[in-house]
Design a protein around this motif. Sequence first.
Motif, short mmCIF file in Angstrom:
data_model
loop_
_atom_site.label_atom_id
_atom_site.label_comp_id
_atom_site.label_asym_id
_atom_site.label_seq_id
_atom_site.Cartn_x
_atom_site.Cartn_y
_atom_site.Cartn_z
N LEU A 161 -1.65 -10.87 5.77
CA LEU A 161 -0.24 -10.62 6.04
C LEU A 161 0.44 -9.93 4.85
O LEU A 161 1.19 -8.96 5.01
CB LEU A 161 0.46 -11.94 6.37
N LEU A 162 0.17 -10.43 3.65
CA LEU A 162 0.74 -9.82 2.44
C LEU A 162 0.23 -8.39 2.26
O LEU A 162 0.99 -7.49 1.86
CB LEU A 162 0.38 -10.67 1.23
N SER A 163 -1.03 -8.15 2.57
CA SER A 163 -1.61 -6.81 2.42
C SER A 163 -0.94 -5.81 3.35
O SER A 163 -0.83 -4.63 3.02
CB SER A 163 -3.12 -6.86 2.71
N PHE A 213 0.65 -2.30 2.13
CA PHE A 213 0.22 -1.05 2.75
C PHE A 213 1.42 -0.26 3.26
O PHE A 213 1.46 0.97 3.17
CB PHE A 213 -0.75 -1.36 3.88
N LEU A 214 2.41 -0.95 3.81
CA LEU A 214 3.62 -0.28 4.27
C LEU A 214 4.36 0.39 3.12
O LEU A 214 4.95 1.48 3.29
CB LEU A 214 4.54 -1.27 4.98
N GLU A 215 4.33 -0.20 1.94
CA GLU A 215 4.95 0.42 0.77
C GLU A 215 4.21 1.70 0.39
O GLU A 215 4.83 2.70 0.01
CB GLU A 215 4.94 -0.57 -0.40
N SER A 240 4.14 7.79 0.59
CA SER A 240 3.37 9.00 0.90
C SER A 240 3.98 9.82 2.03
O SER A 240 3.75 11.03 2.10
CB SER A 240 1.93 8.62 1.29
N MET A 241 4.75 9.20 2.90
CA MET A 241 5.22 9.88 4.11
C MET A 241 6.49 10.66 3.84
O MET A 241 7.38 10.20 3.13
CB MET A 241 5.48 8.83 5.21
N ILE A 287 3.17 2.66 14.10
CA ILE A 287 3.12 1.80 15.29
C ILE A 287 1.89 0.90 15.23
O ILE A 287 1.94 -0.29 15.56
CB ILE A 287 3.11 2.66 16.58
N TYR A 288 0.77 1.47 14.76
CA TYR A 288 -0.45 0.67 14.62
C TYR A 288 -0.24 -0.44 13.59
O TYR A 288 -0.63 -1.60 13.84
CB TYR A 288 -1.61 1.57 14.20
N ILE A 289 0.34 -0.12 12.44
CA ILE A 289 0.55 -1.13 11.40
C ILE A 289 1.53 -2.20 11.89
O ILE A 289 1.35 -3.40 11.63
CB ILE A 289 1.08 -0.48 10.11
#
Length: 349
Positions: A219-221, A225-227, A232-233, A245-247
Amino acid sequence: MAPERRTNVTVSFFLNSFFFDRGEEIFSIYSLVYLKWNDPRIKWDPKDYGDINSLQVSTSSFWNPMGNFQNSKSAYEFDYIWTKTCDVFFSGHIKCNPSTVYETICISKLRDWPYDTQSCRFEFKYKGNTQLPRAVFMFGPGSGILMIGPEYGGTWHIVDYKQGDENEVLFFELTVERQAMGLGAMLTAPAITLMLLTISSMLLDIRGSTRLLLSCLSLLSHFIFLEVINYSMPQLNRETPTILIYIRTSLVLTVFTVMLSFILNNMSKSSKAPPAWISGINTWVQSTPITYVIQSSLPAETVSESLTKIHYNEWMDFINLVNNLVTVIVAILYLTFYVMYIPSPPSLV
């Protein structure tokens, strides 16, 4: 002074380079523009002038249509044009090749990011009083834009091109494709890792704390990953990338597995006899082939005197049934959402 009749001006572009700004909203091309037209007022007989067939003449010395060639899709009022002279021939033909920077607003569509493609359109028309004699711009025979090498522009490649003429407005549209194999690997590998981490946590013994800790780590990962994705986006876009959407879906499934681990762990510690409906479900499952697929026995631990062995086994059989069934469903959902939402490189599509 402009000629009395309309002048047909042939236009072609030779692309030097192109550039997408940091916000991926403004698309710029650096090119040479070849303009050709005929002005019958500028003619001479080479025999009368020492066999001189052509001259390089300053653009300020004669009428030329370059100031009326406007990029109507530009984000700014004026385009940058650098030229000092044009080639003037004795027949009245004139050739100019100014260096130009043209810009257009090109809104990014990031649904398939980081393997997205963008289409950027340039439009050119006459700028001036349309009631007076004017220049009519048109593409010459063949391609209106030449590219030999500059179509490969760092993180973007030009993969398609089309041109046309609509109501005396010239246009060409460049389709560019993001080159993001490295970025794609940087995003795809963690997405797969998170999927495996969540599914692996569900294979651990429900009675220990290791499973719950591994689920919380997953959950923390997700948030870490969202950060990384946020950094990058590109920030300006009108569509949500499918990888987000997948994340999001993976995050929901991971939260669900954390809650399930907590609930099943508490159920395994229950000292009460299971309800009749739990015993009924266990009996029905054991009488069907399903028991070989989704139910398995965990090694028995020491059972306290207040909890009979038969009650303990009934609780564990039901817990195993629920856990294995949910594990299969979560694995199927993960594979389905991975195929649906994780973009693939265009060469693999």
